[in-house]
Design a protein around this motif. Structure first.
Motif, PDB file in Angstrom:
ATOM      1  N   MET A   1      -0.945  -4.525  -6.759  1.00 17.57           N
ATOM      2  CA  MET A   1      -1.890  -5.636  -6.697  1.00 17.57           C
ATOM      3  C   MET A   1      -3.106  -5.211  -5.865  1.00 17.57           C
ATOM      4  SD  MET A   1      -1.090  -9.579  -5.723  1.00 17.57           S
ATOM      5  CE  MET A   1      -0.347  -9.095  -4.168  1.00 17.57           C
ATOM      6  N   LYS A   2      -4.257  -5.187  -6.480  1.00 15.21           N
ATOM      7  CA  LYS A   2      -5.453  -4.641  -5.856  1.00 15.21           C
ATOM      8  C   LYS A   2      -6.031  -5.578  -4.799  1.00 15.21           C
ATOM      9  CE  LYS A   2      -9.957  -2.655  -7.000  1.00 15.21           C
ATOM     10  NZ  LYS A   2     -10.959  -2.425  -8.064  1.00 15.21           N
ATOM     11  N   ASP A   3      -6.452  -4.986  -3.696  1.00 16.71           N
ATOM     12  CA  ASP A   3      -7.133  -5.727  -2.637  1.00 16.71           C
ATOM     13  C   ASP A   3      -8.630  -5.735  -2.960  1.00 16.71           C
ATOM     14  OD1 ASP A   3      -8.299  -6.734  -0.374  1.00 16.71           O
ATOM     15  OD2 ASP A   3      -7.657  -5.119   0.958  1.00 16.71           O
ATOM     16  N   ASN A   4      -9.156  -6.894  -3.328  1.00 16.08           N
ATOM     17  CA  ASN A   4     -10.567  -6.985  -3.729  1.00 16.08           C
ATOM     18  C   ASN A   4     -11.406  -7.783  -2.734  1.00 16.08           C
ATOM     19  OD1 ASN A   4      -9.559  -9.511  -4.199  1.00 16.08           O
ATOM     20  ND2 ASN A   4     -10.089  -9.603  -6.370  1.00 16.08           N
ATOM     21  N   LEU A   5     -10.983  -7.819  -1.484  1.00 16.68           N
ATOM     22  CA  LEU A   5     -11.683  -8.610  -0.476  1.00 16.68           C
ATOM     23  C   LEU A   5     -13.146  -8.193  -0.340  1.00 16.68           C
ATOM     24  CD1 LEU A   5     -11.346 -10.808   1.727  1.00 16.68           C
ATOM     25  CD2 LEU A   5     -10.885  -8.967   3.340  1.00 16.68           C
ATOM     26  N   TYR A   6     -13.406  -6.892  -0.379  1.00 15.34           N
ATOM     27  CA  TYR A   6     -14.769  -6.388  -0.197  1.00 15.34           C
ATOM     28  C   TYR A   6     -15.405  -5.915  -1.505  1.00 15.34           C
ATOM     29  CZ  TYR A   6     -14.163  -6.333   4.911  1.00 15.34           C
ATOM     30  OH  TYR A   6     -13.981  -6.681   6.228  1.00 15.34           O
ATOM     31  N   GLU A   7     -14.854  -6.313  -2.625  1.00 18.01           N
ATOM     32  CA  GLU A   7     -15.346  -5.810  -3.907  1.00 18.01           C
ATOM     33  C   GLU A   7     -16.805  -6.190  -4.146  1.00 18.01           C
ATOM     34  OE1 GLU A   7     -14.631  -3.259  -6.880  1.00 18.01           O
ATOM     35  OE2 GLU A   7     -13.141  -3.887  -5.399  1.00 18.01           O
ATOM     36  N   GLU A   8     -17.141  -7.426  -3.817  1.00 17.40           N
ATOM     37  CA  GLU A   8     -18.511  -7.891  -4.030  1.00 17.40           C
ATOM     38  C   GLU A   8     -19.480  -7.188  -3.078  1.00 17.40           C
ATOM     39  OE1 GLU A   8     -22.014 -10.520  -3.692  1.00 17.40           O
ATOM     40  OE2 GLU A   8     -20.529 -10.180  -2.144  1.00 17.40           O
ATOM     41  N   GLN A   9     -19.064  -6.998  -1.830  1.00 16.79           N
ATOM     42  CA  GLN A   9     -19.907  -6.275  -0.877  1.00 16.79           C
ATOM     43  C   GLN A   9     -20.100  -4.822  -1.305  1.00 16.79           C
ATOM     44  OE1 GLN A   9     -17.602  -8.506  -0.066  1.00 16.79           O
ATOM     45  NE2 GLN A   9     -17.956  -9.435   1.937  1.00 16.79           N
ATOM     46  N   LYS A  10     -19.030  -4.215  -1.775  1.00 12.28           N
ATOM     47  CA  LYS A  10     -19.097  -2.827  -2.237  1.00 12.28           C
ATOM     48  C   LYS A  10     -20.101  -2.677  -3.371  1.00 12.28           C
ATOM     49  CE  LYS A  10     -16.258   0.734  -4.453  1.00 12.28           C
ATOM     50  NZ  LYS A  10     -14.885   1.124  -4.877  1.00 12.28           N
ATOM     51  N   SER A  11     -20.010  -3.564  -4.342  1.00 15.04           N
ATOM     52  CA  SER A  11     -20.922  -3.514  -5.484  1.00 15.04           C
ATOM     53  C   SER A  11     -22.370  -3.692  -5.045  1.00 15.04           C
ATOM     54  CB  SER A  11     -20.542  -4.598  -6.500  1.00 15.04           C
ATOM     55  OG  SER A  11     -21.459  -4.635  -7.562  1.00 15.04           O
ATOM     56  N   PHE A  12     -22.581  -4.591  -4.099  1.00 16.69           N
ATOM     57  CA  PHE A  12     -23.953  -4.841  -3.661  1.00 16.69           C
ATOM     58  C   PHE A  12     -24.530  -3.657  -2.895  1.00 16.69           C
ATOM     59  CE2 PHE A  12     -27.184  -6.436  -0.771  1.00 16.69           C
ATOM     60  CZ  PHE A  12     -28.032  -7.050  -1.678  1.00 16.69           C
ATOM     61  N   ILE A  13     -23.738  -3.042  -2.025  1.00 16.17           N
ATOM     62  CA  ILE A  13     -24.216  -1.885  -1.261  1.00 16.17           C
ATOM     63  C   ILE A  13     -24.609  -0.747  -2.200  1.00 16.17           C
ATOM     64  CG2 ILE A  13     -23.527  -0.068   0.356  1.00 16.17           C
ATOM     65  CD1 ILE A  13     -21.753  -2.181   1.727  1.00 16.17           C
ATOM     66  N   LEU A  14     -23.781  -0.511  -3.213  1.00 14.47           N
ATOM     67  CA  LEU A  14     -24.039   0.602  -4.130  1.00 14.47           C
ATOM     68  C   LEU A  14     -25.230   0.341  -5.050  1.00 14.47           C
ATOM     69  CD1 LEU A  14     -20.395   1.580  -5.163  1.00 14.47           C
ATOM     70  CD2 LEU A  14     -21.914   2.804  -3.595  1.00 14.47           C
ATOM     71  N   ASN A  15     -25.482  -0.925  -5.355  1.00 10.57           N
ATOM     72  CA  ASN A  15     -26.519  -1.245  -6.343  1.00 10.57           C
ATOM     73  C   ASN A  15     -27.698  -2.018  -5.761  1.00 10.57           C
ATOM     74  OD1 ASN A  15     -24.996  -0.329  -8.852  1.00 10.57           O
ATOM     75  ND2 ASN A  15     -23.552  -1.811  -8.005  1.00 10.57           N
ATOM     76  N   THR A  16     -27.847  -1.981  -4.440  1.00 14.90           N
ATOM     77  CA  THR A  16     -28.887  -2.785  -3.807  1.00 14.90           C
ATOM     78  C   THR A  16     -30.300  -2.330  -4.146  1.00 14.90           C
ATOM     79  OG1 THR A  16     -29.653  -3.662  -1.692  1.00 14.90           O
ATOM     80  CG2 THR A  16     -28.873  -1.394  -1.689  1.00 14.90           C
ATOM     81  N   SER A  17     -30.472  -1.061  -4.490  1.00 14.31           N
ATOM     82  CA  SER A  17     -31.799  -0.564  -4.875  1.00 14.31           C
ATOM     83  C   SER A  17     -31.632   0.651  -5.776  1.00 14.31           C
ATOM     84  CB  SER A  17     -32.620  -0.196  -3.635  1.00 14.31           C
ATOM     85  OG  SER A  17     -31.980   0.828  -2.909  1.00 14.31           O
ATOM     86  N   THR A  18     -32.676   0.962  -6.508  1.00 17.13           N
ATOM     87  CA  THR A  18     -32.634   2.097  -7.432  1.00 17.13           C
ATOM     88  C   THR A  18     -33.349   3.299  -6.827  1.00 17.13           C
ATOM     89  OG1 THR A  18     -34.657   1.313  -8.515  1.00 17.13           O
ATOM     90  CG2 THR A  18     -32.551   0.603  -9.450  1.00 17.13           C
ATOM     91  N   GLY A  19     -33.075   4.464  -7.391  1.00 22.17           N
ATOM     92  CA  GLY A  19     -33.739   5.675  -6.933  1.00 22.17           C
ATOM     93  C   GLY A  19     -33.043   6.330  -5.753  1.00 22.17           C
ATOM     94  N   ILE A  20     -33.566   7.479  -5.353  1.00 18.31           N
ATOM     95  CA  ILE A  20     -33.016   8.223  -4.227  1.00 18.31           C
ATOM     96  C   ILE A  20     -33.205   7.432  -2.937  1.00 18.31           C
ATOM     97  CG2 ILE A  20     -33.188  10.350  -2.888  1.00 18.31           C
ATOM     98  CD1 ILE A  20     -32.089  10.774  -5.659  1.00 18.31           C
ATOM     99  N   LYS A  21     -32.169   7.404  -2.113  1.00 16.70           N
ATOM    100  CA  LYS A  21     -32.259   6.629  -0.876  1.00 16.70           C
ATOM    101  C   LYS A  21     -31.390   7.232   0.224  1.00 16.70           C
ATOM    102  CE  LYS A  21     -29.327   3.387  -3.383  1.00 16.70           C
ATOM    103  NZ  LYS A  21     -29.673   3.938  -4.705  1.00 16.70           N
TER     104      LYS A  21
END
Length: 369
Positions: A1-21
């Motif tokens: 059973m997957k722990d998805n407590l931070y799933e939304e935060q994880k997605s946002f951190i990874l996709n917060t902006s485009t391009g090299i950073k």
């Protein structure tokens, strides 16, 4: 059973902006909290190429975007960064909420208008394992506040120009009773952490140097983040020994776990006699927090927090059935905060009650050996 407590935060951190950073942290604690939910390779796949700390003054200015993740208590580091910026623009991700006064300071500091976004990503604690989080610098009221924000305000976006807030909710439960926090004081059960545990993960932590799935054994490091460990970590050492034959074709995996199991058996055999004497003494003294089966076996011990949680869930089920809430709320979130330290035995005990309907998260300020 997957722990998805931070799933939304994880997605946002990874996709917060485009391009090299670039990615900046304010401290080792923040870095550990993020690294435990996002791997280095995932960062690279999303165009993060430079990782360092806010206080690193040896950096060279770069004409790229920068994502800063920090605890508001270290806001002074961000102020210094904005006063003498190294990058063309910034996204600020705060792991906790900030007050209006702090926002005013940031607004006054950002005289070059480099900040694109300031958001609160609400991290309750540092993930140690699925459903197991280490909470630092938070009292019970602070934990309640963070849990409430996670479930009812997943992200909070700040606008520095008009000092306004935008609340972005993901999954709002229809009933506030879907989220509960149980506060447990360590002093109410001083026995459990001191009983030698004969289960794989617990024994590894008690007897070896174990942290973040890494173990040091005979001056050699082993990474336990593999499918076999995930499958057997809650089994007794004897059962894990029997399970080893199923991975014998994977020589590297087999060698790693067979080495660990053999070392555990040696150490546990030395401790067994002393531990059984301790348990017999506990039984004689009729400690109310202990429970044994008729054979007085070590593995029969059931921690008080497990029995409390079991009773809590059973009572909740009765309430649900009586009030016909079962179809309204898809999942009930139970946060167990053990103040004064917890053990991997208690983590295993709580996970035996974990289910899709009643998710249980263990929070504590430290892990006891």
């Amino acid at each position: 059973m997957k722990d998805n407590l931070y799933e939304e935060q994880k997605s946002f951190i990874l996709n917060t902006s485009t391009g090299i950073k670039a990615l900046l942290f304010d401290s080792d604690d923040t870095k550990e909290a993020i690294n435990n939910i996002i791997s280095y390779y995932e960062f690279l796949e999303h165009d993060y190429f430079y990782f360092t700390y806010l206080y690193n003054k040896t950096r060279k200015p770069e004409n790229i975007h920068c994502v800063v993740i920090l605890d508001p208590k270290n806001i002074n580091l961000l102020i210094c960064e904005l006063t003498n910026p190294y990058y063309k623009s910034y996204t600020i991700l705060l792991i906790k909420s900030v007050d209006d006064y702090t926002l005013e300071i940031l607004a006054g500091t950002d005289r070059y208008n480099l900040i694109e976004k300031i958001l609160n990503i609400n991290l309750i604690g540092i993930k140690q394992d699925d459903y197991f989080y280490l909470v630092k610098d938070l009292d019970v009221s602070g934990i309640l506040k963070n849990i409430e924000k996670y479930f009812f305000i997943v992200r909070q976006e700040y606008n520095l120009e008009d000092k306004s807030y935008t609340f972005i909710a993901e999954d709002i439960p229809t009933n506030l009773n879907s989220c509960k926090l149980l506060h447990f004081e360590r002093e109410t059960d001083l026995i459990t952490p001191f009983i030698t545990d004969y289960y794989y993960q617990s024994a590894i932590y008690q007897l070896f140097d174990y942290s973040n799935y890494m173990i040091t054994l005979n001056n050699k490091k082993y990474n336990l983040k593999d499918t076999f460990f995930e499958r057997v970590k809650f089994l007794s050492v004897d059962k894990v020994s029997n399970e080893l034959k199923g991975i014998i074709e994977d020589s590297e995996l087999y060698e790693k776990h067979s080495t660990i199991v053999n070392e555990l058996i040696k150490k546990l055999d030395l401790l067994k006699n002393d531990t059984e004497k301790e348990l017999k003494e506990i039984k004689i003294n009729k400690e109310k927090n202990c429970k044994f089966n008729n054979n007085h076996l070590l593995l029969a011990y059931e921690s008080p927090i497990k029995r409390i949680m079991k009773h809590f869930i059973e009572n909740r089920l009765k309430i649900i059935n009586n009030t016909k809430q079962n179809n309204i709320i898809k999942c009930y979130y139970n946060f167990v905060f053990i103040k004064g330290g917890t053990s991997y035995r208690e983590y295993r005990d709580l996970m035996s009650l974990n289910s899709e309907k009643h998710k249980i998260y263990l929070l504590s300020d430290k892990i006891l050996k």
